[in-house]
Write an enzyme that holds these catalytic residues in place. Structure first.
Site, PDB file in Angstrom:
ATOM      1  CG  HIS A   1      51.922  36.752  79.938  1.00 23.33           C
ATOM      2  ND1 HIS A   1      52.352  37.252  78.762  1.00 23.33           N
ATOM      3  CD2 HIS A   1      50.951  37.727  80.598  1.00 23.33           C
ATOM      4  CE1 HIS A   1      51.660  38.425  78.442  1.00 23.33           C
ATOM      5  NE2 HIS A   1      50.903  38.777  79.681  1.00 23.33           N
TER       6      HIS A   1
ATOM      7  CD  GLU B   1      46.729  38.111  84.422  1.00 19.62           C
ATOM      8  OE1 GLU B   1      47.660  37.537  84.778  1.00 19.62           O
ATOM      9  OE2 GLU B   1      46.214  38.675  83.373  1.00 19.62           O
TER      10      GLU B   1
END
Length: 374
Positions: free
Chosen positions: A253, A310
């Site tokens: 991320h 995700e």
């Protein structure tokens, strides 16, 4: 010179959400995301982001009634949805249908919280109408007795969802309602800073969310798991991808240097939701996570790449029965709350967002006459 991609640049102040990448924390207006996902409904979180406070019973009932009353689409928007090919990307359809709402007087500038409520209520109706259209099924009317999340699932299938499906999707919508100055939110705020209307801001945000480096990742996670197929293929498949320097979807991320706090909540939700038919798929996902974390440390030591939102979003959205190409549009249905809250915050103390760029091209070139050009 600032970091590439505006890394480290503070573009605005906000009281909406705090993203602490070092500690792995996410807060909405001071409330920890874990507490909100476990205890709050999507409508409560929407009220928190729009109005700045957790609603009392009367305020919550009023907001639910307002949202239920704004779900119906104008006929011309339904016509636009039905004119799309059944094979169209749902995000392209959503962007077009939302943009069409901008021609309604109700969405004229300046942005308002009433417009935010209306737009957020309509996005699930848009998505469900397209799903019904491409399946050759008639579009069905919303049910006022169902909450925002339950009604969305009902509109998609024509069947009342189970409590576990509603709870899982509601928690997902809570977890993804806002996330600081991400790419789509920044896009919305830039557009709002020009004093444009709310629909223009959200249409631009949808375009940003479509990209696989932002909201498109959960569908790519599902594709990855389908491509791997079995636990025996996990390590060879991942090694091949890493050796070719391909990105492993669902890991790493831009902000978090530890595990994404939303992934923690979604992992548990996926486990609670998985029925017998999804147990094998979820077991594969767990194994991929374990192997991927080990291999990422081997191939990219010290990069601190962890599971992000995700990865398990794909499992939760699959578990509630959504098709894979509806993962990102459903993300948009959630993030509409955050986008509209940021637009309202932007215009409340506005300054045009206009960053500078460092020019790195040539200087003082002589203009060549046409006859001498090769």
């Amino acid at each position: 010179m600032t970091g590439k991609g505006l890394e480290g640049v503070v573009a605005a102040t906000t009281s909406l959400s705090l993203v602490d990448g070092t500690a792995g924390r996410l807060m909405y207006r001071g409330y920890d995301i874990g507490d909100l996902a476990a205890r709050a409904t999507f409508e409560e979180v929407a009220h928190l982001l729009w109005y700045g406070r957790i609603p009392n019973a009367s305020e919550l009932a009023q907001l639910r009634a307002q949202m239920a009353g704004q779900r119906t689409l104008p006929e011309r928007v339904i016509t636009i949805i039905q004119q799309h090919q059944e094979t169209a990307d749902p995000m392209d359809m959503l962007r077009t249908a939302v943009s069409a709402l901008g021609s309604m007087d109700d969405f004229a500038a300046p942005p308002s919280v009433e417009q935010a409520i209306s737009l957020t209520a309509k996005i699930p109706t848009i998505l469900a109408a397209f799903q019904r259209h491409r399946e050759g099924e008639p579009i069905i009317a919303s049910r006022d007795d169902l909450g925002h999340t339950a009604n969305y699932l009902y509109l998609l299938s024509g069947k009342e969802p189970t409590p576990s499906q509603v709870r899982a999707l509601d928690a997902y919508l809570v977890l993804t309602a806002d996330h600081g100055m991400n790419a789509s939110t920044f896009t919305a705020r830039v557009i709002a800073s020009t004093l444009s209307d709310l629909v223009s801001s959200v249409t631009g945000a949808i375009g940003a969310l479509k990209g696989p480096l932002h909201g498109g990742a959960p569908a790519k996670v599902a594709e990855m798991l389908e491509a791997i197929g079995t636990e025996e293929q996990v390590e060879p498949w991942l090694r091949q991808e890493l050796e070719q320097e391909h990105r492993i979807m669902g890991f790493g991320h831009r902000v978090y240097k530890t595990e994404d706090p939303r992934a923690v909540a979604l992992r548990k939700l996926a486990g609670d939701l998985a029925g017998e038919k999804d147990a094998q798929w979820l077991a594969l996902a767990h194994h991929v996570e374990d192997v991927a974390l080990r291999l990422l440390e081997e191939y990219k030591p010290g990069h601190r790449l962890y599971t992000n939102v995700e990865f398990y979003a794909a499992a939760v959205l699959r578990g509630v029965g959504l098709p894979a190409d509806f993962y990102t549009p459903t993300f948009a249905a959630s993030r509409a709350v955050g986008w509209t809250a940021h637009v309202l915050e932007q215009v409340s103390d506005n300054r045009l967002i206009r960053p500078a760029a460092e020019y790195v091209g040539p200087l003082d070139l002589p203009y060549p006459v046409l006859a001498g050009r090769t």
